[in-house]
Scaffold this active site. Structure first.
Site, mmCIF file in Angstrom:
data_model
loop_
_atom_site.group_PDB
_atom_site.id
_atom_site.type_symbol
_atom_site.label_atom_id
_atom_site.label_comp_id
_atom_site.label_asym_id
_atom_site.label_seq_id
_atom_site.Cartn_x
_atom_site.Cartn_y
_atom_site.Cartn_z
ATOM 1 N N TYR A 470 0.814 -1.230 0.000
ATOM 2 C CA TYR A 470 0.000 0.000 0.000
ATOM 3 C C TYR A 470 0.841 1.272 0.000
ATOM 4 C CZ TYR A 470 -2.862 -3.765 2.018
ATOM 5 O OH TYR A 470 -3.465 -4.978 2.273
ATOM 6 N N HIS A 471 1.873 1.318 -0.850
ATOM 7 C CA HIS A 471 2.740 2.498 -0.898
ATOM 8 C C HIS A 471 2.891 3.050 -2.315
ATOM 9 C CE1 HIS A 471 4.949 0.760 2.892
ATOM 10 N NE2 HIS A 471 3.784 1.317 3.193
ATOM 11 N N PRO A 472 1.816 3.316 -3.053
ATOM 12 C CA PRO A 472 1.976 3.851 -4.409
ATOM 13 C C PRO A 472 2.544 5.264 -4.396
ATOM 14 C CG PRO A 472 -0.337 3.909 -3.759
ATOM 15 C CD PRO A 472 0.400 3.140 -2.690
#
Length: 551
Positions: A470-472
């Site tokens: 969850y680190h775009p």
């Protein structure tokens, strides 16, 4: 929460990790009129304030955009859920609470790429400015800031065993991975205080909401930036089925994240010319880099069955869960204070790496995925991700309708160098698991399983069992080359009075969880905005005309 005027000095779109910071800091000056527009609702859901509440708020359309990636060949054509916060506080309201800044070299690299002002020594004061560090102030940490950073309130024996095993496998102990050096093993810190989450809505907006010069509108979906003569003049948004237009005297600031910001730019006519023509969107500025350069941390989850009791045993029936709930209600402690992980490891996937290139998130529990119930047996999870992937994806609109989600091509493991790191990372995870005192308590490797042994098999396991962490980032990258979208002051190339302030501007992803760096970006951006408009040299900045890049 409402808007009381049609004109403001600044309009901030997106009340997430950076947007809340920008709106709050700008409105500290009572003479600056600010409008903050958020597509999601107020942060009234109690699960948004309980640390472990991300199990309830992720994949919940009331608080999450619920993005889904396109089928990705690199992970066996699987489609992954990409949660992004759709609520005041944005993703900081439903993330795993882990406070990680990244490595000194990350920011020095940004500076070396031509982005003046973004070296580690130059960004460190902004990390410190936000921080209220439970351990107190020192050369690397701040105290008294709005963002609470605290030690974990939950410890379990299996986590201590994991730390000892990592140390015995050759990884040094490090009590502060946000200090002088990141490398090592230790316990995470979290953005929480007294058993409650500290999102940016709570940290920055709570005290700012009463200011008469700050208007906040929620449930308001921005549809496009209004542009006249290559100048951003306002924002169009939809609320309760009606379209509204509001105007900015000085700037429009997009803080919609690595998916939302490129989508709004493209809908506004800023992006790859061929893409905009495909959807009959009038071209304002041909910027091929909008939506490109997408980066994310891909984690490979290993699950080990143990003879040592873990949190699985405390959460695997309704009566035990009720006891956990009562413990939290009366003491603000226990499993409900759990961040996404307990133990970090920052280490090298192989000896030739000059600095740590993989990160572990160790959890004293296991499940098939976040939100699912825990497994009916004692187990822990050892997730490992590559910190600086070479693979690059993209975000592109598939319709001129603002409510249609864009296509997210994650392109995981598309670069062979990432494939090798994935293989080596699993080997490091197994090395830790096979080291005393952890090894004595492991019954078996539940996922991926001991039948995966050769490099070819380990890569197959990575393709099958990996998940986003969850680190775009990086879809509106900062820089000077032909694929960049903003300059070093975060101003969009070729369009005046339009700035982007969120994780999308990172030229390269940071080495670790991205929430703390995004908050820092917000803090630094505010200083640049004030300098550009209100300092004695503002007139000089204003005279520096920026023109669209030629391709």
């Amino acid at each position: 929460m409402s808007f009381h005027a049609e004109k403001y000095d600044f309009i901030v779109v997106g009340a997430g990790s950076a947007g809340c910071v920008v709106a709050s800091r700008l409105s500290e000056n009572p003479f600056i009129k600010v409008l903050l527009i958020e597509a999601g609702s107020k942060d009234n859901n109690p699960w948004l304030h309980i640390p472990v509440g991300y199990f309830k708020t992720m994949h919940n359309p009331k608080t999450d955009w619920c993005f889904i990636t396109e089928p990705d060949p690199g992970i066996n054509n699987r489609q992954l859920q990409w949660p992004r916060g759709k609520v005041l506080g944005g993703s900081s309201a439903l993330n795993g609470l882990l406070y990680i800044r990244g490595q000194r070299e990350d920011y020095d690299r940004w500076s070396d790429l031509g982005n003046a002002g973004w070296s580690y020594d130059e960004v460190l004061p902004y990390f410190k400015k936000s921080e209220d560090q439970e351990r107190g102030e020192d050369a690397y940490h701040g105290a008294g800031g709005p963002l609470k950073v605290s030690d974990l309130r939950l410890r379990r024996p299996i986590a201590d065993m994991f730390i000892e095993a990592a140390k015995n496998s050759g990884i040094p102990y490090n009590n502060d991975c946000n200090g002088k050096d990141q490398e090592g093993v230790g316990f995470y810190q979290q953005t929480a205080s007294n058993g409650l989450r500290c999102s940016t809505a709570k940290a920055f907006l709570k005290s700012a909401k009463s200011r008469t010069n700050l208007d906040i509108v929620t449930c308001s979906h921005a549809t496009k930036v209004l542009i006249e003569n290559q100048r951003a003049v306002g924002v169009e948004f939809e609320k309760n089925g009606e379209r509204h237009r509001v105007f900015a005297e000085k700037e429009v600031i997009l803080s919609c994240g690595a998916i939302g910001s490129p989508q709004i730019l493209q809908l506004s006519g800023i992006g790859p010319k061929a893409l905009l023509e495909k959807y009959d969107i009038p071209l304002v500025c041909d910027l091929p880099g909008v939506g490109e350069n997408l980066q994310d941390h891909l984690q490979i989850r290993l699950v080990y069955k143990t003879s040592q009791r873990t949190l699985n045993d405390e959460l695997n029936n309704i009566f035990k869960r009720m006891a956990v709930g009562l413990q939290y209600i009366f003491t603000q402690s226990g499993p409900l204070t759990l961040a996404a992980s307990q133990v970090y490891v920052f280490t090298k996937s192989n000896e030739d790496e000059p600095r740590p290139d993989i990160q572990f998130h160790m959890q004293p529990l296991s499940a098939d995925k976040p939100g699912d119930g825990v497994h009916p047996f004692s187990a822990f999870t050892s997730s490992v991700c590559q910190l600086r992937p070479y693979s690059r994806g993209r975000v592109r609109i598939v319709s001129s309708d603002p409510k249609v989600h864009p296509a997210i091509d994650s392109c995981y493991l598309s670069d062979q160098r990432d494939q090798q790191v994935a293989i080596d990372a699993i080997k490091v995870a197994r090395r830790i698991a096979n080291t005393s005192p952890l090894a004595e308590h492991i019954i078996s490797e539940h996922v991926p399983g001991e039948n995966y042994q050769t490099d070819e098999e380990l890569l197959a396991a990575a393709r099958k069992y990996s998940q986003t962490i969850y680190h775009p980032t990086s879809t509106c990258k900062m820089g000077k080359d032909a694929t960049s979208v903003v300059d070093e002051r975060l101003r969009v190339h070729g369009v005046k009075n339009l700035r982007i302030v969120d994780a999308s501007i990172m030229p390269e992803i940071t080495s670790g969880n991205t929430n703390a760096p995004t908050i820092m970006i917000g803090e630094k951006a505010v200083d640049m905005i004030i300098q550009d408009h209100f300092s004695p040299s503002a007139e000089d900045h204003a005279q520096k005309e920026r023109t669209p890049q030629t391709q």
